[in-house]
Design a protein around this motif. Sequence first.
Motif, short mmCIF file in Angstrom:
data_model
loop_
_atom_site.label_atom_id
_atom_site.label_comp_id
_atom_site.label_asym_id
_atom_site.label_seq_id
_atom_site.Cartn_x
_atom_site.Cartn_y
_atom_site.Cartn_z
N VAL A 78 0.86 -1.18 0.00
CA VAL A 78 0.00 0.00 0.00
C VAL A 78 0.90 1.23 0.00
O VAL A 78 1.69 1.42 0.92
CB VAL A 78 -0.90 0.05 1.25
CG1 VAL A 78 -1.84 1.27 1.17
CG2 VAL A 78 -1.70 -1.23 1.42
N ILE A 79 0.80 2.04 -1.04
CA ILE A 79 1.51 3.33 -1.06
C ILE A 79 0.56 4.38 -0.48
O ILE A 79 -0.49 4.65 -1.07
CB ILE A 79 1.94 3.73 -2.49
CG1 ILE A 79 2.79 2.62 -3.13
CG2 ILE A 79 2.68 5.06 -2.47
CD1 ILE A 79 4.10 2.35 -2.42
N ARG A 81 -1.35 7.77 0.69
CA ARG A 81 -1.66 9.03 -0.02
C ARG A 81 -0.55 10.04 0.22
O ARG A 81 0.01 10.14 1.32
CB ARG A 81 -3.00 9.57 0.44
CG ARG A 81 -3.04 10.06 1.86
CD ARG A 81 -4.44 10.56 2.21
NE ARG A 81 -5.40 9.46 2.22
CZ ARG A 81 -6.72 9.61 2.13
NH1 ARG A 81 -7.24 10.82 2.01
NH2 ARG A 81 -7.52 8.58 2.18
N GLY A 82 -0.20 10.76 -0.84
CA GLY A 82 0.76 11.85 -0.70
C GLY A 82 2.21 11.44 -0.71
O GLY A 82 3.09 12.31 -0.72
N ILE A 83 2.49 10.15 -0.71
CA ILE A 83 3.89 9.69 -0.69
C ILE A 83 4.42 9.61 -2.13
O ILE A 83 3.86 8.89 -2.97
CB ILE A 83 4.00 8.31 -0.01
CG1 ILE A 83 3.59 8.41 1.47
CG2 ILE A 83 5.42 7.76 -0.15
CD1 ILE A 83 4.54 9.19 2.33
N GLU A 84 5.49 10.32 -2.40
CA GLU A 84 6.08 10.27 -3.73
C GLU A 84 6.67 8.89 -3.99
O GLU A 84 7.37 8.34 -3.13
CB GLU A 84 7.18 11.31 -3.86
CG GLU A 84 6.67 12.74 -3.94
CD GLU A 84 7.83 13.68 -4.16
OE1 GLU A 84 7.94 14.24 -5.26
OE2 GLU A 84 8.64 13.83 -3.22
N HIS A 85 6.41 8.38 -5.18
CA HIS A 85 6.92 7.05 -5.53
C HIS A 85 7.19 6.98 -7.02
O HIS A 85 6.58 7.70 -7.82
CB HIS A 85 5.97 5.95 -5.07
CG HIS A 85 4.58 6.05 -5.62
ND1 HIS A 85 3.66 6.99 -5.17
CD2 HIS A 85 3.92 5.33 -6.56
CE1 HIS A 85 2.51 6.83 -5.82
NE2 HIS A 85 2.65 5.84 -6.68
N LYS A 86 8.10 6.09 -7.37
CA LYS A 86 8.46 5.89 -8.78
C LYS A 86 8.54 4.39 -9.05
O LYS A 86 9.53 3.74 -8.71
CB LYS A 86 9.81 6.55 -9.10
CG LYS A 86 10.22 6.38 -10.57
CD LYS A 86 11.39 7.28 -10.95
CE LYS A 86 12.69 6.82 -10.36
NZ LYS A 86 13.22 5.61 -11.02
N PRO A 87 7.48 3.82 -9.64
CA PRO A 87 7.49 2.39 -9.97
C PRO A 87 8.35 2.12 -11.21
O PRO A 87 8.39 2.95 -12.13
CB PRO A 87 6.02 2.10 -10.30
CG PRO A 87 5.24 3.31 -9.85
CD PRO A 87 6.20 4.46 -9.94
N SER A 88 9.01 0.99 -11.23
CA SER A 88 9.75 0.59 -12.42
C SER A 88 9.96 -0.91 -12.46
O SER A 88 9.89 -1.59 -11.43
CB SER A 88 11.10 1.31 -12.50
OG SER A 88 11.88 1.03 -11.38
N SER A 89 10.19 -1.41 -13.67
CA SER A 89 10.52 -2.83 -13.83
C SER A 89 11.33 -2.99 -15.11
O SER A 89 11.03 -2.39 -16.14
CB SER A 89 9.27 -3.69 -13.87
OG SER A 89 8.47 -3.34 -14.96
N ILE B 3 5.22 1.45 5.42
CA ILE B 3 5.17 0.95 4.05
C ILE B 3 5.99 -0.33 4.00
O ILE B 3 7.21 -0.29 3.98
CB ILE B 3 5.76 1.97 3.06
CG1 ILE B 3 5.02 3.32 3.19
CG2 ILE B 3 5.65 1.46 1.63
CD1 ILE B 3 5.51 4.39 2.25
N SER B 4 5.31 -1.45 4.06
CA SER B 4 6.05 -2.71 4.01
C SER B 4 5.43 -3.62 2.97
O SER B 4 4.21 -3.61 2.76
CB SER B 4 6.07 -3.39 5.38
OG SER B 4 4.77 -3.47 5.88
N VAL B 5 6.29 -4.36 2.32
CA VAL B 5 5.83 -5.31 1.31
C VAL B 5 5.23 -6.51 2.02
O VAL B 5 5.79 -7.03 2.97
CB VAL B 5 7.01 -5.73 0.41
CG1 VAL B 5 6.58 -6.84 -0.53
CG2 VAL B 5 7.53 -4.53 -0.38
#
Lengths: 121, 121
Positions: A78-79, A81-89, B3-5
């Motif tokens: 769970v990310i 609300r308001g938390i900056e994140h950058k998904p990648s694969s 924030i934990s996986v």
Amino acid sequence: MGISVINFEKKFTKIKELHSYKLVAQMNDYHFKLVKMKREFIWHSHPETDEVFIIIDGKMQIDLRDETLYLTKGEMVVIPRGIEHKPSSREECKIVLIEPVGTLNTGNIGGDLTDTELELI
Amino acid sequence: MGISVINFEKKFTKIKELHSYKLVAQMNDYHFKLVKMKREFIWHSHPETDEVFIIIDGKMQIDLRDETLYLTKGEMVVIPRGIEHKPSSREECKIVLIEPVGTLNTGNIGGDLTDTELELI
């Protein structure tokens, strides 16, 4: 959308393109979306909502400003609300996203990578 | 909860008892709960909310008044608000439930099978 059992693997076989979000279910005012990802996405946040990633196949990472989360098949996060994140694969990753109806993939940033089509499959 | 996986398989190894709902994540005002089921449950509905079942391992069925849904590993279903349903499984089935905080397993029926404890694991 009726009451139908959704098989994630079968639904993903219907998705040919990368980075095209497909709607598979709605729970109250939340959408369940499938996406095949193979890219480095942009930094963004969703100021109004938490966002859930569930990994169906493959692996991905989500950079946060102070750590990096690594996710693989059978995992979720769970990310908030308001938390900056950058998904990648680096390799193709099959993801289920759960978020309120109308939530945009690019969150507070917008721009060319915003996916505004949401086909029901 | 930070924030934990969340690795579903690992979380399920922490659950020893059948029919004891465990909290693993919260998204806005929704809970993600894990349960190991091996029983025929009661007919009930949730008049105020839709409810999501995701099958992590095993198989189960959900009787509706006019049909029966069969679910296996890698599948999900949304039971719409107000729809009477009776979940059951002959063998142990590992399930993720997604529903609003405070939703009871026995819905509109209540009674002895109501699980009111919700341990975070």
